[in-house]
Write a protein that holds these residues in place. Structure first.
Motif, mmCIF file in Angstrom:
data_model
loop_
_atom_site.group_PDB
_atom_site.id
_atom_site.type_symbol
_atom_site.label_atom_id
_atom_site.label_comp_id
_atom_site.label_asym_id
_atom_site.label_seq_id
_atom_site.Cartn_x
_atom_site.Cartn_y
_atom_site.Cartn_z
ATOM 1 N N VAL A 1 0.860 -1.194 0.000
ATOM 2 C CA VAL A 1 0.000 0.000 0.000
ATOM 3 C C VAL A 1 0.890 1.236 0.000
ATOM 4 C CG1 VAL A 1 -1.817 1.253 1.216
ATOM 5 C CG2 VAL A 1 -1.747 -1.254 1.343
ATOM 6 N N ASP A 2 0.918 1.934 -1.123
ATOM 7 C CA ASP A 2 1.779 3.111 -1.257
ATOM 8 C C ASP A 2 0.947 4.374 -1.032
ATOM 9 O OD1 ASP A 2 3.406 4.917 -3.825
ATOM 10 O OD2 ASP A 2 4.233 4.452 -1.871
ATOM 11 N N ARG A 3 0.665 4.641 0.221
ATOM 12 C CA ARG A 3 -0.095 5.836 0.599
ATOM 13 C C ARG A 3 0.743 6.676 1.554
ATOM 14 N NH1 ARG A 3 -3.763 6.047 -3.081
ATOM 15 N NH2 ARG A 3 -5.679 4.891 -2.768
ATOM 16 N N ALA A 4 0.666 7.980 1.378
ATOM 17 C CA ALA A 4 1.473 8.888 2.193
ATOM 18 C C ALA A 4 1.125 8.781 3.677
ATOM 19 C CB ALA A 4 1.302 10.325 1.707
ATOM 20 N N TRP A 5 -0.157 8.660 4.016
ATOM 21 C CA TRP A 5 -0.548 8.592 5.427
ATOM 22 C C TRP A 5 0.000 7.330 6.082
ATOM 23 C CZ3 TRP A 5 -3.153 4.551 7.492
ATOM 24 C CH2 TRP A 5 -3.846 3.710 6.619
ATOM 25 N N LEU A 6 0.006 6.200 5.340
ATOM 26 C CA LEU A 6 0.526 4.952 5.897
ATOM 27 C C LEU A 6 2.036 5.043 6.093
ATOM 28 C CD1 LEU A 6 0.015 2.055 6.835
ATOM 29 C CD2 LEU A 6 0.373 1.331 4.467
ATOM 30 N N LYS A 7 2.717 5.652 5.122
ATOM 31 C CA LYS A 7 4.170 5.818 5.232
ATOM 32 C C LYS A 7 4.515 6.699 6.424
ATOM 33 C CE LYS A 7 8.459 5.755 3.439
ATOM 34 N NZ LYS A 7 9.290 6.110 4.562
ATOM 35 N N ALA A 8 3.778 7.808 6.602
ATOM 36 C CA ALA A 8 4.036 8.698 7.730
ATOM 37 C C ALA A 8 3.762 7.992 9.055
ATOM 38 C CB ALA A 8 3.188 9.965 7.612
ATOM 39 N N LEU A 9 2.677 7.251 9.124
ATOM 40 C CA LEU A 9 2.351 6.518 10.353
ATOM 41 C C LEU A 9 3.386 5.438 10.637
ATOM 42 C CD1 LEU A 9 0.409 5.960 12.699
ATOM 43 C CD2 LEU A 9 -0.854 4.427 11.150
ATOM 44 N N GLY A 10 3.759 4.683 9.619
ATOM 45 C CA GLY A 10 4.769 3.639 9.790
ATOM 46 C C GLY A 10 6.106 4.202 10.223
ATOM 47 N N ASP A 11 6.503 5.304 9.596
ATOM 48 C CA ASP A 11 7.770 5.938 9.973
ATOM 49 C C ASP A 11 7.705 6.510 11.387
ATOM 50 O OD1 ASP A 11 8.839 5.254 7.537
ATOM 51 O OD2 ASP A 11 8.745 7.268 6.683
ATOM 52 N N LEU A 12 6.567 7.043 11.753
ATOM 53 C CA LEU A 12 6.384 7.559 13.109
ATOM 54 C C LEU A 12 6.571 6.441 14.136
ATOM 55 C CD1 LEU A 12 5.536 9.878 15.032
ATOM 56 C CD2 LEU A 12 3.163 9.202 14.605
ATOM 57 N N VAL B 1 8.506 15.651 12.483
ATOM 58 C CA VAL B 1 8.307 15.720 11.034
ATOM 59 C C VAL B 1 7.264 14.703 10.586
ATOM 60 C CG1 VAL B 1 9.426 15.308 8.789
ATOM 61 C CG2 VAL B 1 10.595 16.661 10.546
ATOM 62 N N GLN B 2 7.362 13.475 11.097
ATOM 63 C CA GLN B 2 6.405 12.436 10.698
ATOM 64 C C GLN B 2 4.994 12.761 11.174
ATOM 65 O OE1 GLN B 2 7.056 10.222 8.405
ATOM 66 N NE2 GLN B 2 9.131 11.042 8.389
ATOM 67 N N LEU B 3 4.882 13.375 12.342
ATOM 68 C CA LEU B 3 3.559 13.809 12.822
ATOM 69 C C LEU B 3 2.968 14.843 11.867
ATOM 70 C CD1 LEU B 3 4.070 14.078 16.679
ATOM 71 C CD2 LEU B 3 2.385 12.646 15.498
ATOM 72 N N VAL B 4 3.767 15.806 11.450
ATOM 73 C CA VAL B 4 3.304 16.831 10.509
ATOM 74 C C VAL B 4 2.906 16.174 9.183
ATOM 75 C CG1 VAL B 4 4.018 18.837 9.150
ATOM 76 C CG2 VAL B 4 4.590 18.713 11.590
ATOM 77 N N LEU B 5 3.736 15.280 8.673
ATOM 78 C CA LEU B 5 3.421 14.601 7.415
ATOM 79 C C LEU B 5 2.145 13.779 7.530
ATOM 80 C CD1 LEU B 5 6.979 13.448 6.269
ATOM 81 C CD2 LEU B 5 5.566 15.272 5.282
ATOM 82 N N LEU B 6 1.958 13.128 8.664
ATOM 83 C CA LEU B 6 0.750 12.337 8.877
ATOM 84 C C LEU B 6 -0.486 13.224 8.860
ATOM 85 C CD1 LEU B 6 -0.645 9.661 9.497
ATOM 86 C CD2 LEU B 6 -0.163 10.063 11.929
ATOM 87 N N VAL B 7 -0.449 14.317 9.596
ATOM 88 C CA VAL B 7 -1.582 15.233 9.635
ATOM 89 C C VAL B 7 -1.853 15.808 8.241
ATOM 90 C CG1 VAL B 7 -2.396 17.450 10.549
ATOM 91 C CG2 VAL B 7 -1.344 15.770 12.084
ATOM 92 N N ARG B 8 -0.805 16.226 7.552
ATOM 93 C CA ARG B 8 -0.970 16.778 6.201
ATOM 94 C C ARG B 8 -1.582 15.757 5.252
ATOM 95 N NH1 ARG B 8 2.535 21.207 4.055
ATOM 96 N NH2 ARG B 8 2.084 20.057 2.171
ATOM 97 N N SER B 9 -1.114 14.519 5.328
ATOM 98 C CA SER B 9 -1.639 13.500 4.409
ATOM 99 C C SER B 9 -3.083 13.138 4.750
ATOM 100 C CB SER B 9 -0.749 12.260 4.409
ATOM 101 O OG SER B 9 -0.754 11.641 5.670
ATOM 102 N N LEU B 10 -3.440 13.171 6.022
ATOM 103 C CA LEU B 10 -4.823 12.857 6.418
ATOM 104 C C LEU B 10 -5.800 13.952 6.010
ATOM 105 C CD1 LEU B 10 -4.270 11.254 9.930
ATOM 106 C CD2 LEU B 10 -4.926 10.105 7.808
ATOM 107 N N PHE B 11 -5.313 15.185 5.900
ATOM 108 C CA PHE B 11 -6.183 16.296 5.533
ATOM 109 C C PHE B 11 -6.016 16.720 4.080
ATOM 110 C CE2 PHE B 11 -6.117 16.491 10.140
ATOM 111 C CZ PHE B 11 -7.490 16.566 10.392
ATOM 112 N N GLY B 12 -5.478 15.814 3.251
ATOM 113 C CA GLY B 12 -5.438 16.042 1.814
ATOM 114 C C GLY B 12 -4.392 16.996 1.306
ATOM 115 N N HIS B 13 -3.315 17.188 2.049
ATOM 116 C CA HIS B 13 -2.269 18.104 1.602
ATOM 117 C C HIS B 13 -1.063 17.376 1.027
ATOM 118 C CE1 HIS B 13 -4.346 21.538 3.201
ATOM 119 N NE2 HIS B 13 -4.498 20.912 4.333
#
Length: 150
Positions: free
Chosen positions: A66-77, A126-138
């Motif tokens: 699954v190549d999704r930004a939110w999953l990558k940010a969560l996994g990296d977090l 950084v991963q928290l910011v990326l996760l929030v951004r990806s969850l809100f469509g940014h």
């Protein structure tokens, strides 16, 4: 510009493979015991170190599927957070013996561990910011998938 999906997936697969190889080298006989500067106190760190490697394998296999930004940010977090615990535990236990060396490797390693902890704490933010951004469509990677083609 973002990497193509195939390149990212190859990177995730390589990362999973590296973690599996490290897990095997550390835990197979003779394993970590052959490293001359590691002491028996390393046993106190092995559990969390192994958890970190296993979680890294699982995360990277998921990223391949699954190549999704939110999953990558969560996994990296998650993986970076566990990594911080490993680094802190290494600093606490300090299962290293550099006696006989003319260089103060213990001091060097303590500084490296401390700087690594600081860097990992920044990575968590950084991963928290990326996760929030990806969850809100940014995130462009996820937005491209949801945008209809003309």
């Amino acid at each position: 510009m973002s990497q193509p999906v195939s390149s990212r997936r190859i990177g995730y697969a390589v990362a999973a493979l590296v973690n599996m190889v490290l897990f095997f080298l550390i835990n197979a006989s003779p394993g970590w015991q052959v490293v001359p500067f590691l002491t028996d106190d390393m046993r106190q760190v092995l559990g969390i170190l192994n958890l970190s490697l296993i979680v890294g394998v699982i995360a990277n296999v998921l990223f391949v599927i699954v190549d999704r930004a939110w999953l990558k940010a969560l996994g990296d977090l998650i993986t970076v957070s566990i990594g911080v615990v490993v680094l802190v535990r290494l600093l606490q236990v300090f299962p290293f013996d550099f006696s006989g060396s003319t260089i103060d490797w213990a001091l060097v390693l303590r500084v490296v561990l401390a700087v690594s902890i600081g860097g990992a704490l920044i990575a968590i933010i950084v991963q928290l910011v990326l996760l929030v951004r990806s969850l809100f469509g940014h995130d462009r990677r996820d937005a491209r998938r949801t945008t209809p083609r003309p």
